[in-house]
Design a protein around this motif. Structure first.
Motif, PDB file in Angstrom:
ATOM      1  N   ILE A 110      -0.630  -1.131  12.861  1.00 18.44           N
ATOM      2  CA  ILE A 110      -0.723   0.081  12.040  1.00 18.44           C
ATOM      3  C   ILE A 110      -0.075   1.244  12.783  1.00 18.44           C
ATOM      4  CG2 ILE A 110      -2.287   1.731  10.944  1.00 18.44           C
ATOM      5  CD1 ILE A 110      -4.307  -0.541  10.637  1.00 18.44           C
ATOM      6  N   PRO A 111       0.888   1.914  12.162  1.00 17.83           N
ATOM      7  CA  PRO A 111       1.592   3.015  12.839  1.00 17.83           C
ATOM      8  C   PRO A 111       0.642   4.100  13.327  1.00 17.83           C
ATOM      9  CG  PRO A 111       2.742   2.391  10.832  1.00 17.83           C
ATOM     10  CD  PRO A 111       1.435   1.666  10.808  1.00 17.83           C
ATOM     11  N   VAL A 131      -5.541   1.625   5.699  1.00 17.55           N
ATOM     12  CA  VAL A 131      -4.788   0.398   5.974  1.00 17.55           C
ATOM     13  C   VAL A 131      -5.664  -0.620   6.685  1.00 17.55           C
ATOM     14  CG1 VAL A 131      -2.757  -0.570   7.108  1.00 17.55           C
ATOM     15  CG2 VAL A 131      -2.628   1.704   6.084  1.00 17.55           C
ATOM     16  N   SER A 132      -6.485  -0.142   7.594  1.00 14.82           N
ATOM     17  CA  SER A 132      -7.393  -1.032   8.313  1.00 14.82           C
ATOM     18  C   SER A 132      -8.345  -1.734   7.347  1.00 14.82           C
ATOM     19  CB  SER A 132      -8.185  -0.230   9.347  1.00 14.82           C
ATOM     20  OG  SER A 132      -9.051  -1.068  10.074  1.00 14.82           O
ATOM     21  N   SER A 133      -8.766  -1.050   6.292  1.00 18.53           N
ATOM     22  CA  SER A 133      -9.701  -1.644   5.327  1.00 18.53           C
ATOM     23  C   SER A 133      -9.067  -2.806   4.572  1.00 18.53           C
ATOM     24  CB  SER A 133     -10.206  -0.580   4.352  1.00 18.53           C
ATOM     25  OG  SER A 133      -9.199  -0.204   3.418  1.00 18.53           O
ATOM     26  N   VAL A 185       0.849  -1.191   0.000  1.00 22.92           N
ATOM     27  CA  VAL A 185       0.000   0.000   0.000  1.00 22.92           C
ATOM     28  C   VAL A 185       0.887   1.245   0.000  1.00 22.92           C
ATOM     29  CG1 VAL A 185      -1.847   1.256   1.157  1.00 22.92           C
ATOM     30  CG2 VAL A 185      -1.743  -1.245   1.331  1.00 22.92           C
ATOM     31  N   VAL A 186       0.731   2.052  -1.027  1.00 29.34           N
ATOM     32  CA  VAL A 186       1.459   3.321  -1.103  1.00 29.34           C
ATOM     33  C   VAL A 186       0.603   4.404  -0.471  1.00 29.34           C
ATOM     34  CG1 VAL A 186       2.529   5.030  -2.610  1.00 29.34           C
ATOM     35  CG2 VAL A 186       2.646   2.602  -3.202  1.00 29.34           C
ATOM     36  N   ALA A 240      -7.782   0.094  -1.867  1.00 25.11           N
ATOM     37  CA  ALA A 240      -7.101  -0.549  -0.735  1.00 25.11           C
ATOM     38  C   ALA A 240      -7.941  -1.707  -0.210  1.00 25.11           C
ATOM     39  CB  ALA A 240      -6.846   0.474   0.367  1.00 25.11           C
ATOM     40  N   ARG A 241      -9.216  -1.488  -0.037  1.00 22.52           N
ATOM     41  CA  ARG A 241     -10.134  -2.535   0.435  1.00 22.52           C
ATOM     42  C   ARG A 241     -10.176  -3.704  -0.549  1.00 22.52           C
ATOM     43  NH1 ARG A 241     -12.714  -6.460   2.037  1.00 22.52           N
ATOM     44  NH2 ARG A 241     -14.930  -6.438   2.556  1.00 22.52           N
TER      45      ARG A 241
END
Length: 367
Positions: A47-48, A59-61, A28-29, A177-178
């Motif tokens: 996750i940062p 990111v969570s998705s 993921v960019v 992303a998802r």
């Protein structure tokens, strides 16, 4: 004593496959001002915290994966197949471009790339980057949302805009992303066709005619059917096929990922255990081919490829190389060509045929 490690490596690969857990790695960019560079995370807890709230949500998705009901002894159990890992490539939102992310990712292991902040020019660069990776022997894919049809089997073109999640409409570029996490998490024996997007409450209306047209145009879209929002059909963006090289099976995400898995698995074992470590004798070539064949036979058992895969010396390449170094192959027997010394080169060919998932049904009911 290096050769036995080859067998162990292939067994580890098939063992991971047989667990049917999340198998893919998503790159993921992201654009941000903190946590720049590469970060590898295996679950949402990693996750940062320095990332913006919006980026953390993206990111969570990815980790939503593919949730489905599984029948275990007559009891329906909900199971979620998630990506095995997410590789974050964070570039500075003040000045850095997608090119900086490519520099970070070119030597990292991943299967699917997405860039939720991509604009059309970025999509063009992503296609070129993925193409370059594949030319170098690393088979990866990308999920983009391009207005220009990519027509590539390694590019997935998500085209449902403004899906509603948690009361908010999400642009199609952001939702890539998802989608990447869904595809990466889905077991190899399954396709993402009719996979449920359980985070989505509503999508824009689309007629069956337009949905069919979109799928035929190589667009991955969502539809409302059977009481849920689902992926219409798990297609790549490929529309132009050549039966001699890339037939219609390359339009399916599942089939392309199966071939990518085979290529990347064999390449990884060769890099880790063969290159520079094993004498290039014919007997050692046979050992390697035998281990590859046993590996493919396991994939047959898993229902990923058809029976009787072939692994053998690539005689055309073998002859071509021998001719290039002055060997008179026309005077040689086929067995002599097969067993000939090819210096540091190993020419092997594999013939496999991927198996698709059940997607199209024609059931006649007679009374």
């Amino acid at each position: 004593m290096g050769l036995p490690e080859i067998k162990i490596s292939f067994k580890e690969i098939t063992k991971r496959l047989q667990t049917r857990a999340g198998r893919g790695i998503v790159a993921v960019v992201l654009k941000d001002t903190k946590n720049l560079g590469i970060t590898e995370i295996k679950n949402e807890k990693d996750i940062p915290t320095e990332l913006t709230q919006a980026n953390k949500k993206l990111v969570s998705s990815v980790f939503l994966g593919n949730t489905q009901d599984r029948n275990e002894g007559g009891v329906l159990t909900e199971v979620t197949y998630k990506p095995s890992k997410v590789v974050l490539a964070v570039i500075n939102s003040s000045g850095e471009t997608i090119d900086n992310a490519f520099n970070l990712l070119e030597n990292k292991e991943f299967n699917i790339l997405c860039y939720p902040d991509a604009i059309e020019s970025d999509n063009t660069k992503i296609i070129s980057f993925i193409e370059k990776m594949r030319e170098n022997g690393v088979d990866v894919m990308a999920v983009i949302s391009s207005a220009t049809p990519p027509d590539k089997e390694y590019i997935i073109n998500w085209q449902t805009d403004n899906v509603e999640v948690d009361g908010e409409k999400v642009l199609k570029a952001k939702y890539c992303a998802r989608i990447s996490g869904l595809i990466a998490g889905t077991p190899y024996a399954q396709s993402v066709t009719y996979a449920i997007l359980n985070d989505v409450t509503t999508i824009p209306d689309i007629t069956n005619v337009n949905a069919n047209a979109a799928v035929n145009e190589g667009k991955l879209i969502a539809i409302n059917t059977a009481g849920a929002v689902r992926i219409a059909r798990g297609v790549t963006s490929l529309t132009t096929t050549d039966n001699q090289v890339k037939g219609k099976s390359f339009k399916k995400i599942k089939i392309v990922q199966t071939y990518d898995f085979i290529n990347n698995s064999v390449r990884k074992v060769i890099v880790e255990n063969y290159i520079g470590k094993v004498p290039n004798s014919y007997s050692n070539k046979c050992l390697l081919m035998n281990e590859i064949k046993l590996f493919l036979d396991e994939l047959v058992k898993e229902g990923l490829i058809k029976e009787n895969p072939v692994v053998e010396i690539n005689m055309d390449k073998q002859k071509e190389y021998l001719k290039s170094i002055g060997v008179k192959v026309d005077d040689m027997k086929e067995s002599e060509i097969r067993e000939a010394d090819t210096d540091s080169y190993v020419f092997i060919t594999m013939r496999v045929k991927g198996i698709d998932a059940m997607e199209d049904f024609d059931i006649a009911v007679e009374v």
